[in-house]
Design a protein around this motif. Sequence first.
Motif, PDB file in Angstrom:
ATOM      1  N   PHE A 247      44.032 -11.764   3.223  1.00 40.25           N
ATOM      2  CA  PHE A 247      44.666 -10.985   4.285  1.00 40.25           C
ATOM      3  C   PHE A 247      44.315 -11.424   5.700  1.00 40.25           C
ATOM      4  O   PHE A 247      45.129 -11.244   6.604  1.00 40.25           O
ATOM      5  CB  PHE A 247      44.326  -9.499   4.114  1.00 40.25           C
ATOM      6  N   LEU A 248      43.120 -11.922   5.944  1.00 40.71           N
ATOM      7  CA  LEU A 248      42.733 -12.229   7.326  1.00 40.71           C
ATOM      8  C   LEU A 248      43.663 -13.233   8.011  1.00 40.71           C
ATOM      9  O   LEU A 248      44.083 -12.988   9.144  1.00 40.71           O
ATOM     10  CB  LEU A 248      41.275 -12.667   7.400  1.00 40.71           C
ATOM     11  N   PRO A 249      44.018 -14.338   7.372  1.00 37.79           N
ATOM     12  CA  PRO A 249      44.969 -15.246   8.045  1.00 37.79           C
ATOM     13  C   PRO A 249      46.333 -14.591   8.282  1.00 37.79           C
ATOM     14  O   PRO A 249      46.968 -14.813   9.311  1.00 37.79           O
ATOM     15  CB  PRO A 249      45.106 -16.423   7.072  1.00 37.79           C
ATOM     16  N   ILE A 250      46.746 -13.740   7.351  1.00 36.36           N
ATOM     17  CA  ILE A 250      48.046 -13.073   7.464  1.00 36.36           C
ATOM     18  C   ILE A 250      48.051 -12.097   8.634  1.00 36.36           C
ATOM     19  O   ILE A 250      48.953 -12.123   9.474  1.00 36.36           O
ATOM     20  CB  ILE A 250      48.402 -12.359   6.146  1.00 36.36           C
ATOM     21  N   VAL A 251      47.045 -11.216   8.704  1.00 37.61           N
ATOM     22  CA  VAL A 251      47.041 -10.208   9.773  1.00 37.61           C
ATOM     23  C   VAL A 251      46.729 -10.826  11.128  1.00 37.61           C
ATOM     24  O   VAL A 251      47.185 -10.314  12.157  1.00 37.61           O
ATOM     25  CB  VAL A 251      46.103  -9.011   9.465  1.00 37.61           C
ATOM     26  N   GLY A 252      45.984 -11.920  11.159  1.00 37.26           N
ATOM     27  CA  GLY A 252      45.743 -12.614  12.423  1.00 37.26           C
ATOM     28  C   GLY A 252      47.042 -13.150  13.011  1.00 37.26           C
ATOM     29  O   GLY A 252      47.321 -12.985  14.208  1.00 37.26           O
ATOM     30  N   THR A 253      47.845 -13.762  12.168  1.00 40.87           N
ATOM     31  CA  THR A 253      49.147 -14.275  12.602  1.00 40.87           C
ATOM     32  C   THR A 253      50.075 -13.132  12.987  1.00 40.87           C
ATOM     33  O   THR A 253      50.803 -13.211  13.979  1.00 40.87           O
ATOM     34  CB  THR A 253      49.780 -15.122  11.472  1.00 40.87           C
ATOM     35  N   LEU A 254      50.046 -12.059  12.203  1.00 47.56           N
ATOM     36  CA  LEU A 254      50.876 -10.891  12.503  1.00 47.56           C
ATOM     37  C   LEU A 254      50.532 -10.317  13.873  1.00 47.56           C
ATOM     38  O   LEU A 254      51.423  -9.961  14.655  1.00 47.56           O
ATOM     39  CB  LEU A 254      50.706  -9.826  11.420  1.00 47.56           C
ATOM     40  N   ALA A 255      49.246 -10.228  14.188  1.00 43.68           N
ATOM     41  CA  ALA A 255      48.821  -9.682  15.483  1.00 43.68           C
ATOM     42  C   ALA A 255      49.379 -10.509  16.636  1.00 43.68           C
ATOM     43  O   ALA A 255      49.883  -9.949  17.624  1.00 43.68           O
ATOM     44  CB  ALA A 255      47.292  -9.608  15.554  1.00 43.68           C
ATOM     45  N   VAL A 256      49.302 -11.824  16.517  1.00 43.61           N
ATOM     46  CA  VAL A 256      49.827 -12.690  17.578  1.00 43.61           C
ATOM     47  C   VAL A 256      51.338 -12.500  17.698  1.00 43.61           C
ATOM     48  O   VAL A 256      51.881 -12.430  18.808  1.00 43.61           O
ATOM     49  CB  VAL A 256      49.456 -14.161  17.315  1.00 43.61           C
ATOM     50  N   THR A 257      52.019 -12.360  16.561  1.00 38.60           N
ATOM     51  CA  THR A 257      53.464 -12.108  16.569  1.00 38.60           C
ATOM     52  C   THR A 257      53.788 -10.806  17.294  1.00 38.60           C
ATOM     53  O   THR A 257      54.800 -10.707  17.986  1.00 38.60           O
ATOM     54  CB  THR A 257      54.002 -12.038  15.114  1.00 38.60           C
ATOM     55  N   LEU A 258      52.909  -9.820  17.150  1.00 35.15           N
ATOM     56  CA  LEU A 258      53.087  -8.524  17.817  1.00 35.15           C
ATOM     57  C   LEU A 258      52.662  -8.553  19.289  1.00 35.15           C
ATOM     58  O   LEU A 258      52.770  -7.552  19.984  1.00 35.15           O
ATOM     59  CB  LEU A 258      52.273  -7.442  17.098  1.00 35.15           C
ATOM     60  N   GLY A 259      52.124  -9.701  19.737  1.00 34.38           N
ATOM     61  CA  GLY A 259      51.646  -9.803  21.117  1.00 34.38           C
ATOM     62  C   GLY A 259      50.307  -9.129  21.321  1.00 34.38           C
ATOM     63  O   GLY A 259      50.014  -8.627  22.408  1.00 34.38           O
ATOM     64  N   GLN A 260      49.482  -9.122  20.279  1.00 35.30           N
ATOM     65  CA  GLN A 260      48.181  -8.458  20.328  1.00 35.30           C
ATOM     66  C   GLN A 260      47.061  -9.450  20.033  1.00 35.30           C
ATOM     67  O   GLN A 260      47.289 -10.504  19.447  1.00 35.30           O
ATOM     68  CB  GLN A 260      48.127  -7.324  19.299  1.00 35.30           C
ATOM     69  N   ASN A 261      45.868  -9.077  20.411  1.00 29.75           N
ATOM     70  CA  ASN A 261      44.664  -9.831  20.067  1.00 29.75           C
ATOM     71  C   ASN A 261      44.514  -9.801  18.536  1.00 29.75           C
ATOM     72  O   ASN A 261      44.574  -8.723  17.943  1.00 29.75           O
ATOM     73  CB  ASN A 261      43.457  -9.175  20.738  1.00 29.75           C
ATOM     74  N   PRO A 262      44.330 -10.951  17.874  1.00 27.96           N
ATOM     75  CA  PRO A 262      44.177 -10.956  16.418  1.00 27.96           C
ATOM     76  C   PRO A 262      43.051 -10.056  15.916  1.00 27.96           C
ATOM     77  O   PRO A 262      43.127  -9.512  14.815  1.00 27.96           O
ATOM     78  CB  PRO A 262      43.882 -12.419  16.085  1.00 27.96           C
ATOM     79  N   LEU A 263      42.024  -9.863  16.736  1.00 29.33           N
ATOM     80  CA  LEU A 263      40.910  -9.007  16.324  1.00 29.33           C
ATOM     81  C   LEU A 263      41.340  -7.555  16.133  1.00 29.33           C
ATOM     82  O   LEU A 263      40.695  -6.807  15.395  1.00 29.33           O
ATOM     83  CB  LEU A 263      39.767  -9.087  17.331  1.00 29.33           C
ATOM     84  N   LEU A 264      42.436  -7.145  16.781  1.00 21.72           N
ATOM     85  CA  LEU A 264      42.919  -5.778  16.647  1.00 21.72           C
ATOM     86  C   LEU A 264      43.275  -5.451  15.195  1.00 21.72           C
ATOM     87  O   LEU A 264      43.114  -4.318  14.757  1.00 21.72           O
ATOM     88  CB  LEU A 264      44.137  -5.550  17.546  1.00 21.72           C
ATOM     89  N   LEU A 265      43.741  -6.434  14.448  1.00 20.09           N
ATOM     90  CA  LEU A 265      44.044  -6.232  13.035  1.00 20.09           C
ATOM     91  C   LEU A 265      42.977  -6.822  12.119  1.00 20.09           C
ATOM     92  O   LEU A 265      42.732  -6.292  11.033  1.00 20.09           O
ATOM     93  CB  LEU A 265      45.403  -6.844  12.680  1.00 20.09           C
ATOM     94  N   MET A 266      42.330  -7.898  12.544  1.00 24.30           N
ATOM     95  CA  MET A 266      41.359  -8.567  11.681  1.00 24.30           C
ATOM     96  C   MET A 266      40.066  -7.773  11.501  1.00 24.30           C
ATOM     97  O   MET A 266      39.520  -7.744  10.402  1.00 24.30           O
ATOM     98  CB  MET A 266      41.065  -9.973  12.212  1.00 24.30           C
ATOM     99  N   VAL A 267      39.590  -7.128  12.549  1.00 19.07           N
ATOM    100  CA  VAL A 267      38.355  -6.340  12.431  1.00 19.07           C
ATOM    101  C   VAL A 267      38.552  -5.162  11.481  1.00 19.07           C
ATOM    102  O   VAL A 267      37.771  -4.986  10.539  1.00 19.07           O
ATOM    103  CB  VAL A 267      37.825  -5.892  13.817  1.00 19.07           C
TER     104      VAL A 267
END
Length: 156
Positions: free
Chosen positions: A64-84
């Motif tokens: 999941f970490l690579p998936i949600v990191g990419t998703l966060a960037v797609t959403l215009g957010q810091n990847p840590l917002l979903l990865m943490v």
Amino acid sequence: DIILLLGGGYALAFGFTTSGLSDWIATSFESFSGLNVVLVVFLVCTITTFLTELTSNTAVSSIFLPIVGTLAVTLGQNPLLLMVPCTISSSMAFMFPVATPPNAIAFTSGMLKVEDMAKPGFLFNLAAVVVMSVFIFIAGEFFFGIELGVVPSWAM
């Protein structure tokens, strides 16, 4: 027994990758891109927490970490917002012995049945989802430097 459970988690993560299931999951997560970021965090925490009940936290994190990191960037957010929250939620599984090593150790004592763990564990899981979803918005900037709506340069 514990070694088999942990080894099974690594094997399952490998199987997810080689079978294409992790790619399918990534495609499914793309539908989250039109949702409010608060709802996305809540969904990531929920999915991670309850999927971790079925496989090891290591397997869930590695998928999941690579998936949600990419998703966060797609959403215009810091990847840590979903990865943490995804990382921490993968250790918040309280229902089944396979979920985390401490659960497996407690279960192998022979003093607990699956039912003894599942009922209160479900409530703990729900509480963990809510706490993680709220935590990242309250403490994310202080602990991790997360600014909503800002993709850091290292994530580009």
